[in-house]
Design an enzyme around this catalytic site. Structure first.
Site, PDB file in Angstrom:
ATOM      1  N   ARG A 314      37.854 -28.648  -0.250  1.00  0.00           N
ATOM      2  CA  ARG A 314      38.121 -29.504   0.490  1.00  0.00           C
ATOM      3  C   ARG A 314      38.721 -29.065   2.307  1.00  0.00           C
ATOM      4  O   ARG A 314      38.768 -30.000   3.091  1.00  0.00           O
ATOM      5  CB  ARG A 314      39.475 -30.358   0.433  1.00  0.00           C
ATOM      6  CG  ARG A 314      39.565 -31.365  -0.856  1.00  0.00           C
ATOM      7  CD  ARG A 314      40.384 -31.899  -1.486  1.00  0.00           C
ATOM      8  NE  ARG A 314      40.090 -32.626  -2.671  1.00  0.00           N
ATOM      9  CZ  ARG A 314      40.533 -32.047  -4.030  1.00  0.00           C
ATOM     10  NH1 ARG A 314      41.203 -30.713  -3.853  1.00  0.00           N
ATOM     11  NH2 ARG A 314      40.397 -32.614  -4.602  1.00  0.00           N
ATOM     12  N   LYS A 336      27.076 -31.762  12.761  1.00  0.00           N
ATOM     13  CA  LYS A 336      26.658 -31.899  12.215  1.00  0.00           C
ATOM     14  C   LYS A 336      25.832 -30.795  10.982  1.00  0.00           C
ATOM     15  O   LYS A 336      25.381 -29.509  11.238  1.00  0.00           O
ATOM     16  CB  LYS A 336      25.377 -32.142  12.594  1.00  0.00           C
ATOM     17  CG  LYS A 336      25.167 -33.664  13.075  1.00  0.00           C
ATOM     18  CD  LYS A 336      23.737 -33.951  13.571  1.00  0.00           C
ATOM     19  CE  LYS A 336      23.967 -36.074  14.140  1.00  0.00           C
ATOM     20  NZ  LYS A 336      22.243 -36.089  14.359  1.00  0.00           N
ATOM     21  N   GLU A 378      13.749 -28.295  21.239  1.00  0.00           N
ATOM     22  CA  GLU A 378      14.816 -29.529  21.273  1.00  0.00           C
ATOM     23  C   GLU A 378      15.466 -28.782  22.892  1.00  0.00           C
ATOM     24  O   GLU A 378      15.821 -29.845  23.595  1.00  0.00           O
ATOM     25  CB  GLU A 378      15.971 -28.146  20.658  1.00  0.00           C
ATOM     26  CG  GLU A 378      16.035 -28.700  19.040  1.00  0.00           C
ATOM     27  CD  GLU A 378      16.217 -30.356  18.488  1.00  0.00           C
ATOM     28  OE1 GLU A 378      16.253 -31.052  19.604  1.00  0.00           O
ATOM     29  OE2 GLU A 378      15.808 -30.263  17.540  1.00  0.00           O
ATOM     30  N   LYS A 420      24.701 -30.965  25.455  1.00  0.00           N
ATOM     31  CA  LYS A 420      25.191 -31.359  24.234  1.00  0.00           C
ATOM     32  C   LYS A 420      26.226 -31.244  23.266  1.00  0.00           C
ATOM     33  O   LYS A 420      26.714 -32.520  22.901  1.00  0.00           O
ATOM     34  CB  LYS A 420      24.492 -31.136  22.715  1.00  0.00           C
ATOM     35  CG  LYS A 420      24.649 -31.056  21.029  1.00  0.00           C
ATOM     36  CD  LYS A 420      23.889 -30.336  20.629  1.00  0.00           C
ATOM     37  CE  LYS A 420      24.081 -31.044  19.178  1.00  0.00           C
ATOM     38  NZ  LYS A 420      23.518 -30.499  17.939  1.00  0.00           N
ATOM     39  N   GLU A 430      27.913 -39.826  16.219  1.00  0.00           N
ATOM     40  CA  GLU A 430      26.606 -40.359  16.933  1.00  0.00           C
ATOM     41  C   GLU A 430      27.426 -42.111  15.566  1.00  0.00           C
ATOM     42  O   GLU A 430      26.380 -42.865  15.532  1.00  0.00           O
ATOM     43  CB  GLU A 430      25.996 -40.415  15.344  1.00  0.00           C
ATOM     44  CG  GLU A 430      24.259 -40.056  15.983  1.00  0.00           C
ATOM     45  CD  GLU A 430      23.418 -39.775  15.358  1.00  0.00           C
ATOM     46  OE1 GLU A 430      22.855 -39.978  14.807  1.00  0.00           O
ATOM     47  OE2 GLU A 430      23.224 -38.363  15.180  1.00  0.00           O
ATOM     48  N   ARG A 434      25.413 -40.619  20.767  1.00  0.00           N
ATOM     49  CA  ARG A 434      24.934 -39.375  20.491  1.00  0.00           C
ATOM     50  C   ARG A 434      23.525 -39.789  19.610  1.00  0.00           C
ATOM     51  O   ARG A 434      22.652 -38.934  19.562  1.00  0.00           O
ATOM     52  CB  ARG A 434      25.808 -38.643  19.815  1.00  0.00           C
ATOM     53  CG  ARG A 434      25.044 -37.413  18.683  1.00  0.00           C
ATOM     54  CD  ARG A 434      26.266 -36.615  18.228  1.00  0.00           C
ATOM     55  NE  ARG A 434      26.105 -35.536  17.474  1.00  0.00           N
ATOM     56  CZ  ARG A 434      26.624 -34.040  16.805  1.00  0.00           C
ATOM     57  NH1 ARG A 434      28.125 -34.962  16.811  1.00  0.00           N
ATOM     58  NH2 ARG A 434      26.230 -33.853  16.234  1.00  0.00           N
ATOM     59  N   ASN A 438      18.546 -37.944  18.483  1.00  0.00           N
ATOM     60  CA  ASN A 438      17.259 -37.710  18.241  1.00  0.00           C
ATOM     61  C   ASN A 438      16.278 -38.261  18.516  1.00  0.00           C
ATOM     62  O   ASN A 438      14.898 -38.916  17.809  1.00  0.00           O
ATOM     63  CB  ASN A 438      18.179 -38.748  17.170  1.00  0.00           C
ATOM     64  CG  ASN A 438      18.535 -38.343  16.139  1.00  0.00           C
ATOM     65  OD1 ASN A 438      18.665 -36.444  15.291  1.00  0.00           O
ATOM     66  ND2 ASN A 438      19.961 -39.155  15.593  1.00  0.00           N
ATOM     67  N   HIS A 441      12.743 -37.811  16.799  1.00  0.00           N
ATOM     68  CA  HIS A 441      13.196 -37.037  15.926  1.00  0.00           C
ATOM     69  C   HIS A 441      12.981 -38.098  14.260  1.00  0.00           C
ATOM     70  O   HIS A 441      12.418 -37.785  13.318  1.00  0.00           O
ATOM     71  CB  HIS A 441      14.486 -36.358  15.192  1.00  0.00           C
ATOM     72  CG  HIS A 441      14.951 -35.447  16.356  1.00  0.00           C
ATOM     73  ND1 HIS A 441      14.593 -35.274  17.123  1.00  0.00           N
ATOM     74  CD2 HIS A 441      15.245 -34.058  15.267  1.00  0.00           C
ATOM     75  CE1 HIS A 441      14.890 -34.055  17.780  1.00  0.00           C
ATOM     76  NE2 HIS A 441      15.785 -33.367  16.118  1.00  0.00           N
ATOM     77  N   HIS A 445      11.339 -36.201  11.157  1.00  0.00           N
ATOM     78  CA  HIS A 445      11.271 -36.399   9.719  1.00  0.00           C
ATOM     79  C   HIS A 445      10.379 -36.848   9.591  1.00  0.00           C
ATOM     80  O   HIS A 445       9.835 -36.637   7.611  1.00  0.00           O
ATOM     81  CB  HIS A 445      13.375 -36.827   9.791  1.00  0.00           C
ATOM     82  CG  HIS A 445      13.940 -36.427  10.484  1.00  0.00           C
ATOM     83  ND1 HIS A 445      15.296 -36.588  11.244  1.00  0.00           N
ATOM     84  CD2 HIS A 445      13.895 -34.735  11.252  1.00  0.00           C
ATOM     85  CE1 HIS A 445      15.929 -36.163  11.456  1.00  0.00           C
ATOM     86  NE2 HIS A 445      15.960 -34.868  11.633  1.00  0.00           N
ATOM     87  N   HIS A 458      11.000 -27.538  12.075  1.00  0.00           N
ATOM     88  CA  HIS A 458      11.581 -28.335  12.886  1.00  0.00           C
ATOM     89  C   HIS A 458      11.029 -28.547  13.818  1.00  0.00           C
ATOM     90  O   HIS A 458      10.895 -30.196  14.574  1.00  0.00           O
ATOM     91  CB  HIS A 458      13.078 -28.025  12.090  1.00  0.00           C
ATOM     92  CG  HIS A 458      13.854 -29.502  12.899  1.00  0.00           C
ATOM     93  ND1 HIS A 458      13.352 -30.691  12.461  1.00  0.00           N
ATOM     94  CD2 HIS A 458      14.464 -29.512  13.439  1.00  0.00           C
ATOM     95  CE1 HIS A 458      14.601 -31.186  13.246  1.00  0.00           C
ATOM     96  NE2 HIS A 458      14.441 -30.855  14.228  1.00  0.00           N
TER      97      HIS A 458
END
Length: 556
Positions: A314, A336, A378, A420, A430, A434, A438, A441, A445, A458
């Site tokens: 956890r 993330k 990026e 960032k 997000e 935020r 993306n 993206h 994706h 990527h």
């Protein structure tokens, strides 16, 4: 120029009980002539020589706060003296802010031409890397009052101000780039700082980012951030032969017991079975909840190790040690984590912040050229959505970046992390701003899933996705064709694809509908309005279809 060095410097000197000196004023006192007159009569070269002599004399003094002219750093000897003899504070301001502050000032000889904005943009591109190279502390001036800026400097000097006065402004007034590095130690006689340190400010979850060469060998740095006795290093089959032994040796020197887990390499390996392989290694070696997980590798390793750290018992401590440009400028910062699903990228995961991020820039020496270009996607993204001055600099210095110039790469890593980190500070999970990170993206994706994970890197998909998003922005009238075409040229110059794969309209739409930003089945896109600023919106299907058709035929 125009950033407030004299005003802030004088106020800072009062706080520190030191003497304030302005180098321009000193030049005028020595020559008996104003700066504009010196420029007009003797020319800039002569003025710069006088300036260098003054800097040499003034940096030899004790107990002063020195405000230099904006061009003082153009002289290499002056740069070295400033870096060696003092704590260098860079007051950073946008071109628009400087233009506003200097528009009626006739004592700025460099701005007296027909196009002062263009002149300021040129000066910024020339000087920004030099400022960044020697700065111990970077303060973005924006619109805060002088007292706020002084208190900000005092805190970064490790001194307690009388009280920290918040700026009186709404949330839209402050530039996004407000993260500042702590003072950086110097090696004896060094002409520039050793590792740069930034801070991600998230209250109790705040953590530092350290950027510099040779950090894998710094046992003291590792000891500082690994609090328990046990460490589990997760890496992959490409990175392990290069850097695992060095990191393990440093951890052992720091007194840590090390477990290692080596995963297969590639985006296609970001899967549930490989996540289970991390847990298998931890459980086999009886790692407890005080064990620190270290991600040694690129974005895939970082995302998977972060998800494992969030889940194992956890939650256990996590350290990110990114070894690719893409992970150093983006994926290692912000918390993330996750794995891919056959129906969507990063759809299973958690927000989980690390204890620290350690970016050893020397690892980029072994990075394949294709991976280096992927990381630049990026970098370009950060400039396109937030900081056009940074984008200008990246465009002008693309050759140096592709040639792996150490100063250029350190600059883009630092600035990307600043951008960032500040967005993450404002919106950790997000739920708002935020999401603009993306940009490109949604298309990217879909490309990765449609071609099969690992076919395109990527960053390659993001580069093409940004070109597609810029085309979509243009078709909606949010940017003009000049901005659209310029972004495509920058992406292409970085060695990234600008023509999209032909997945078929139905497949494109199906894949883009599986996106975390979407709500109620509507596809949401990050678009430019204008270049340097981003918005989130849905678009008409007909306009989207035109972009998809155009971008699979040619560079948008």
């Amino acid at each position: 120029m125009g950033s407030g060095k004299t005003t802030v410097g004088r106020a800072l000197a009062r706080k520190l009980n030191k003497r304030f000196i302005d180098s321009d004023h000193e030049i005028e006192a020595r020559t008996g002539a104003s700066i504009p007159v010196i420029f007009e009569v003797e020319g800039e070269a002569s003025f710069r020589q006088r300036e260098a002599e003054v800097i040499k004399d003034l940096t030899a003094l004790d107990d002063i706060v020195l405000a230099t002219g904006g061009g003082a750093i153009l002289n290499p000897a002056s740069r070295a003296l400033l870096a060696e003899r003092g704590t260098v504070i860079y007051l950073r301001a946008s071109v628009s802010s400087i233009l506003h502050r200097t528009s009626h000032d006739k004592n700025r000889p460099l701005l007296q031409g027909p196009d002062p904005r263009r002149r300021l943009e040129d000066l910024s591109r020339q000087r920004e890397p030099m400022y960044a190279e020697i700065a111990d502390i970077v303060i973005d001036t924006g619109r805060p009052n002088v007292q706020f800026l002084v208190n900000n400097i005092l805190m970064h000097l490790g001194l307690a101000p009388d009280r920290c006065i918040e700026p009186s402004m709404n949330s839209q007034s402050m530039p996004i780039s407000t993260v500042t590095p702590a003072p950086v130690p110097r090696e004896p006689g060094a002409a520039r700082p050793v590792p740069v340190r930034l801070q991600v400010d998230l209250g109790t979850r705040s953590y530092p980012i350290t950027i510099g060469p040779g950090l894998l060998d710094d046992a003291g740095l590792l000891r500082q951030h690994v609090h328990g006795e046990r460490v589990a290093v997760v890496t992959n089959t490409v990175v392990a032969p290069l850097y695992l032994e060095r990191l393990t040796r440093s951890l052992a020197a720091a007194g840590k017991q090390v477990t290692t887990v080596v995963l297969p390499d590639g985006e296609e390996e970001k899967t549930w079975p490989n996540l289970m392989a991390i847990f298998d290694g931890l459980l086999t070696d009886k790692c407890d909840r005080k064990t620190t997980l270290i991600a040694l590798g690129g974005g895939v390793v970082g995302d998977m190790t972060g998800f494992a750290a969030a889940s194992y018992m956890r939650g256990v401590p996590l350290i990110q040690i990114p070894t690719t440009l893409l992970s150093q400028v983006d994926s290692s910062v912000g918390g993330k984590t996750g794995i891919n699903h056959p129906l969507g990228k990063n759809m299973i995961g958690a927000f989980y912040q690390p204890q620290t991020v350690i970016a050893d820039t020397a690892t980029l020496d072994s990075l394949p050229a294709r991976e280096l270009s992927a990381g630049l996607a990026e970098v370009i993204k950060h400039g396109a959505i937030i900081d056009t001055v940074f984008l200008d600099w990246v465009e002008a210095n693309m050759g140096a970046l592709l040639a792996r110039d150490a100063v250029a790469l350190t600059h883009v890593i630092r600035r990307s992390c600043e951008i960032k980190a500040d967005i993450v500070r404002q919106d950790e999970r997000e739920s708002g701003i935020r999401a603009i990170l993306n940009f490109g993206h949604t298309f990217a994706h879909a490309i990765e899933a449609g071609l099969g994970y690992g076919t395109w890197l990527h960053g390659e998909a993001v580069g093409c996705g940004m070109v597609m998003a810029a085309d979509l922005s243009c078709r909606l009238g949010l940017i003009d064709t000049v901005a659209r075409d310029r972004l495509a040229r920058i992406v292409s110059a970085a060695g990234l694809p600008v023509i999209a794969p032909d997945l078929g309209l139905a497949t494109w739409l199906e894949l883009m509908q599986v996106d975390k930003k979407n709500e109620g089945g509507a596809i949401k896109f990050i678009l430019l309005q204008p270049l340097g600023s981003a918005i989130i919106r849905t678009v008409p299907d007909t306009v989207l279809a035109h972009t998809l058709h155009a971008c699979v035929q040619r560079a948008c």
